[in-house]
Write an enzyme that holds these catalytic residues in place. Structure first.
Site, PDB file in Angstrom:
ATOM      1  N   PRO A  35       0.826  -1.212   0.000  1.00 57.76           N
ATOM      2  CA  PRO A  35       0.000   0.000   0.000  1.00 57.76           C
ATOM      3  C   PRO A  35       0.863   1.268   0.000  1.00 57.76           C
ATOM      4  O   PRO A  35       1.826   1.364   0.742  1.00 57.76           O
ATOM      5  CB  PRO A  35      -0.773  -0.106   1.315  1.00 57.76           C
ATOM      6  CG  PRO A  35      -0.590  -1.503   1.800  1.00 57.76           C
ATOM      7  CD  PRO A  35       0.678  -1.991   1.209  1.00 57.76           C
ATOM      8  N   GLU A  36       0.501   2.211  -0.868  1.00 57.63           N
ATOM      9  CA  GLU A  36       1.226   3.479  -0.903  1.00 57.63           C
ATOM     10  C   GLU A  36       0.313   4.570  -0.339  1.00 57.63           C
ATOM     11  O   GLU A  36      -0.800   4.295   0.089  1.00 57.63           O
ATOM     12  CB  GLU A  36       1.672   3.766  -2.347  1.00 57.63           C
ATOM     13  CG  GLU A  36       2.493   2.584  -2.869  1.00 57.63           C
ATOM     14  CD  GLU A  36       3.287   2.853  -4.128  1.00 57.63           C
ATOM     15  OE1 GLU A  36       3.496   4.019  -4.483  1.00 57.63           O
ATOM     16  OE2 GLU A  36       3.724   1.864  -4.755  1.00 57.63           O
ATOM     17  N   LYS A  56       2.429   6.641   4.645  1.00 59.87           N
ATOM     18  CA  LYS A  56       1.825   5.314   4.680  1.00 59.87           C
ATOM     19  C   LYS A  56       1.326   4.944   6.072  1.00 59.87           C
ATOM     20  O   LYS A  56       1.036   3.798   6.350  1.00 59.87           O
ATOM     21  CB  LYS A  56       2.855   4.281   4.206  1.00 59.87           C
ATOM     22  CG  LYS A  56       3.406   4.576   2.821  1.00 59.87           C
ATOM     23  CD  LYS A  56       4.375   3.498   2.440  1.00 59.87           C
ATOM     24  CE  LYS A  56       5.239   3.926   1.264  1.00 59.87           C
ATOM     25  NZ  LYS A  56       6.281   2.900   1.009  1.00 59.87           N
TER      26      LYS A  56
END
Ligand code: ZN
Length: 272
Positions: free
Chosen positions: A2-3, A55
């Protein structure tokens, strides 16, 4: 992995489900947090705000307590209507929060910690985070200052991943952002002017904002842009090693970059 756009989208969804709703129940099924007594410590407290920085995701409760989460490679936040089937096994749930209408579930951790608000301000890892590329007011000056204080011999692609310089860019956006700006990710940051570097960030930021709105999909061109790639979610170079560049047909190259050897993808023609 996930960014920043994924995390900002998650913060919006989780916030919509929790802020202003009564929290009926909190469970911490994962063994690591079984004895942390979070349900007792959080009982009766509402959620004031849910926000993302880079993040990292923060659930801010009433009464000076904040739950901090980082998803690393495989964690996920999900929001379900009560009674809706979960998309991951319940064995993988680390945290479950129930309101009259929703279940908010954090799956697969792996970083979940409850801290006081003051600790979130003084925590060294969090205080060291660079400006968030998705912040409403992105601090370009602070970003440039942090980049210039860093090793000028470092490759651009590697520096863009460093969350102390710029928070929110991950491996996909590293490659896509350099392509969009036509900059070679292997150039040393000391060889690049401020304008070149800022063009990368200014190009990626609005697309990451669209991705954060849409959620779950990385949008790599503006929806009304009719040039290739065919879909606005097709990547320009990421994971396209050996395939023809969508712009010039040169074969896309890839190679591990930086101390962590994270793969960088680029077109040697468009990014010469
Ligand atoms: Zn090309």
């Amino acid at each position: 992995m996930p960014e920043g756009d994924t995390l900002h989208h998650a913060a919006k969804r989780v916030g919509a489900a929790l802020v202003g709703s009564e929290i009926l129940e909190i469970e911490t099924p994962h063994p690591r947090h079984r004895y942390d007594r979070w349900p007792e410590r959080l009982a009766g407290r509402g959620v004031r705000q849910v926000d993302a920085r880079g993040k990292h995701l923060f659930l801010r409760f009433e009464g000076n307590l904040t739950l901090h989460s980082h998803l690393r490679m495989g964690g996920r936040w999900s929001v379900y209507r009560r009674g809706q089937r979960w998309t991951r096994s319940s064995h993988r749930a680390w945290l479950v929060m129930r309101t009259p209408e929703h279940e908010v579930v954090q799956f697969d951790g792996p970083v979940l910690e409850l801290m006081t608000d003051s600790r979130t301000r003084f925590d060294l890892r969090l205080a060291a985070l660079g400006p968030d590329i998705l912040a409403d007011e992105f601090d370009e000056a602070q970003f440039m200052r942090r980049l210039r204080e860093d090793d000028p011999m470092r490759g651009l692609g590697d520096a863009l991943l460093d969350q102390r310089i710029l928070a929110g860019i991950g491996n996909v956006w590293k490659s896509e952002a350099c392509f969009l700006a036509g900059v070679d990710p292997w150039r040393r940051t000391g060889e690049l002017g401020d304008g070149d570097v800022l063009e990368i960030v200014r190009g990626a930021r609005p697309l990451m904002q669209i991705s954060a709105e849409r959620g779950g999909h990385i949008v790599t061109r503006y929806p009304r842009d009719r040039r290739s790639p065919r879909s606005d979610e097709d990547k320009w170079v990421y994971e396209r090693t050996g395939l023809p560049c969508r712009h010039c047909d040169t074969r896309v190259r890839s190679r591990g970059q930086g101390d962590d050897n994270r793969t960088t993808y680029w077109c040697p023609e468009c990014q010469a």
